[in-house]
Design a protein around this motif. Structure first.
Motif, PDB file in Angstrom:
ATOM      1  N   LYS A   1       0.831  -1.216   0.000  1.00  0.00           N
ATOM      2  CA  LYS A   1       0.000   0.000   0.000  1.00  0.00           C
ATOM      3  C   LYS A   1       0.861   1.259   0.000  1.00  0.00           C
ATOM      4  O   LYS A   1       0.703   2.120  -0.873  1.00  0.00           O
ATOM      5  N   PRO A   2       1.798   1.422   0.952  1.00  0.00           N
ATOM      6  CA  PRO A   2       2.621   2.629   0.914  1.00  0.00           C
ATOM      7  C   PRO A   2       3.788   2.555  -0.061  1.00  0.00           C
ATOM      8  O   PRO A   2       4.289   3.603  -0.490  1.00  0.00           O
ATOM      9  N   CYS A   3       4.231   1.341  -0.437  1.00  0.00           N
ATOM     10  CA  CYS A   3       5.458   1.197  -1.230  1.00  0.00           C
ATOM     11  C   CYS A   3       5.256   0.301  -2.459  1.00  0.00           C
ATOM     12  O   CYS A   3       5.921  -0.741  -2.595  1.00  0.00           O
ATOM     13  N   PRO A   4       4.355   0.654  -3.373  1.00  0.00           N
ATOM     14  CA  PRO A   4       4.172  -0.150  -4.582  1.00  0.00           C
ATOM     15  C   PRO A   4       5.304   0.089  -5.580  1.00  0.00           C
ATOM     16  O   PRO A   4       5.530   1.212  -6.031  1.00  0.00           O
ATOM     17  N   VAL A   5       6.030  -0.946  -5.933  1.00  0.00           N
ATOM     18  CA  VAL A   5       7.227  -0.800  -6.773  1.00  0.00           C
ATOM     19  C   VAL A   5       6.844  -0.699  -8.252  1.00  0.00           C
ATOM     20  O   VAL A   5       6.165  -1.574  -8.784  1.00  0.00           O
TER      21      VAL A   5
ATOM     22  N   PHE B   1      14.891   2.863  -6.415  1.00  0.00           N
ATOM     23  CA  PHE B   1      13.537   2.311  -6.447  1.00  0.00           C
ATOM     24  C   PHE B   1      12.565   3.440  -6.785  1.00  0.00           C
ATOM     25  O   PHE B   1      12.631   4.516  -6.186  1.00  0.00           O
ATOM     26  N   LEU B   2      11.666   3.177  -7.718  1.00  0.00           N
ATOM     27  CA  LEU B   2      10.573   4.096  -8.002  1.00  0.00           C
ATOM     28  C   LEU B   2       9.286   3.454  -7.508  1.00  0.00           C
ATOM     29  O   LEU B   2       8.958   2.318  -7.866  1.00  0.00           O
ATOM     30  N   LEU B   3       8.561   4.198  -6.668  1.00  0.00           N
ATOM     31  CA  LEU B   3       7.353   3.699  -6.033  1.00  0.00           C
ATOM     32  C   LEU B   3       6.149   4.505  -6.516  1.00  0.00           C
ATOM     33  O   LEU B   3       6.246   5.719  -6.729  1.00  0.00           O
TER      34      LEU B   3
END
Length: 263
Positions: free
Chosen positions: A57-61, A114-116
């Motif tokens: 939820k907070p960190c969708p890659v 990382f792009l979230l």
């Protein structure tokens, strides 16, 4: 629609690369997905990837770079993550030490980026449904808050979830949930609706990140998981080095918002 709203992502990134845009990106290059950024040394990359997998939820890659490469091959293969965001934050041992407009001087050969997913992606869908987005109306940054909602621990990474808030008219809350639920890759449905104190927010008028926005009579504060969560995690876990976007100052991808939605 202004010139920044209708701008192509490549044009927007060039403005940032040349130091001509250092403001929040909400509403910029409308229709294209924006992303949160986290950069870590390779030694911490697996733990962080596991953290994202356990906290979608907070960190969708959306994309992960090869070690040492600043190029997000999947979402913008001609971009450079060292220069193509308007503002970056640098955390050393959990402390925010500086905010800069480029990080090529800090880049190392062991860096992994990382792009979230970012909730800015579903804001156009909200607007298309006639639901107001207050921080866009006011040309300000979205308000964000550290909550008492704990993320699932992974390796060295643990900490509280950060949320973003948008005031929604009471009779449009259900529609806002329906619209944003179609975008699970960019935070999806809200995590909380109503009383901010229930999730540890003492004063909704004093955000931890971003700018306060008014909540008018007949409106309800609605909270979505936020990609600033890794910054709150960094403050707790104190990695040697973590570089992120400055809250609200996102990376604009070449991917259309619709690619991250479901019918």
């Amino acid at each position: 629609m202004n010139e920044f709203t209708s701008m192509h992502p490549k044009e927007a990134r060039l403005l940032m690369r040349e130091g001509r845009w250092d403001k929040p990106t909400a509403g910029m290059a409308a229709g294209y997905a924006q992303a949160n950024l986290v950069i870590l040394p390779k030694a911490l990359a697996f733990d962080f990837l596991l953290f994202c997998q356990r906290n979608p939820k907070p960190c969708p890659v959306l994309d992960v770079t090869e070690p040492g490469s600043p190029v997000p091959e999947l979402v913008a293969p001609d971009a450079d993550l060292r220069t193509d965001l308007p503002r970056y934050r640098v955390y050393r041992n959990g402390e925010l030490t500086e905010e800069v407009t480029r990080i090529d001087h800090l880049w190392r050969e062991d860096m992994v980026a990382f792009l979230l997913g970012c909730s800015f992606t579903f804001e156009q869908a909200l607007l298309d449904s006639g639901i107001p987005v207050r921080h866009i109306e006011q040309n300000s940054n979205v308000p964000m808050y550290v909550t008492n909602l704990d993320c699932a621990k992974a390796g060295r990474f643990s900490g509280p979830m950060v949320v973003s808030m948008r005031p929604i008219p009471h009779d449009q809350v259900v529609r806002a949930v329906q619209v944003t639920s179609r975008f699970p890759a960019v935070h999806g449905a809200p995590v909380h609706i109503g009383d901010p104190r229930q999730i540890g927010i003492a004063d909704v008028n004093t955000p931890d990140f971003g700018d306060p926005v008014p909540i008018y009579p007949g409106e309800v504060p609605v909270f979505w998981a936020c990609g600033v969560t890794p910054q709150a995690v960094a403050m707790r876990c104190k990695p040697e080095l973590m570089i992120t976007h400055a809250p609200g100052h996102m990376f604009i991808t070449d991917q259309r918002d619709a690619q991250y939605g479901v019918l």
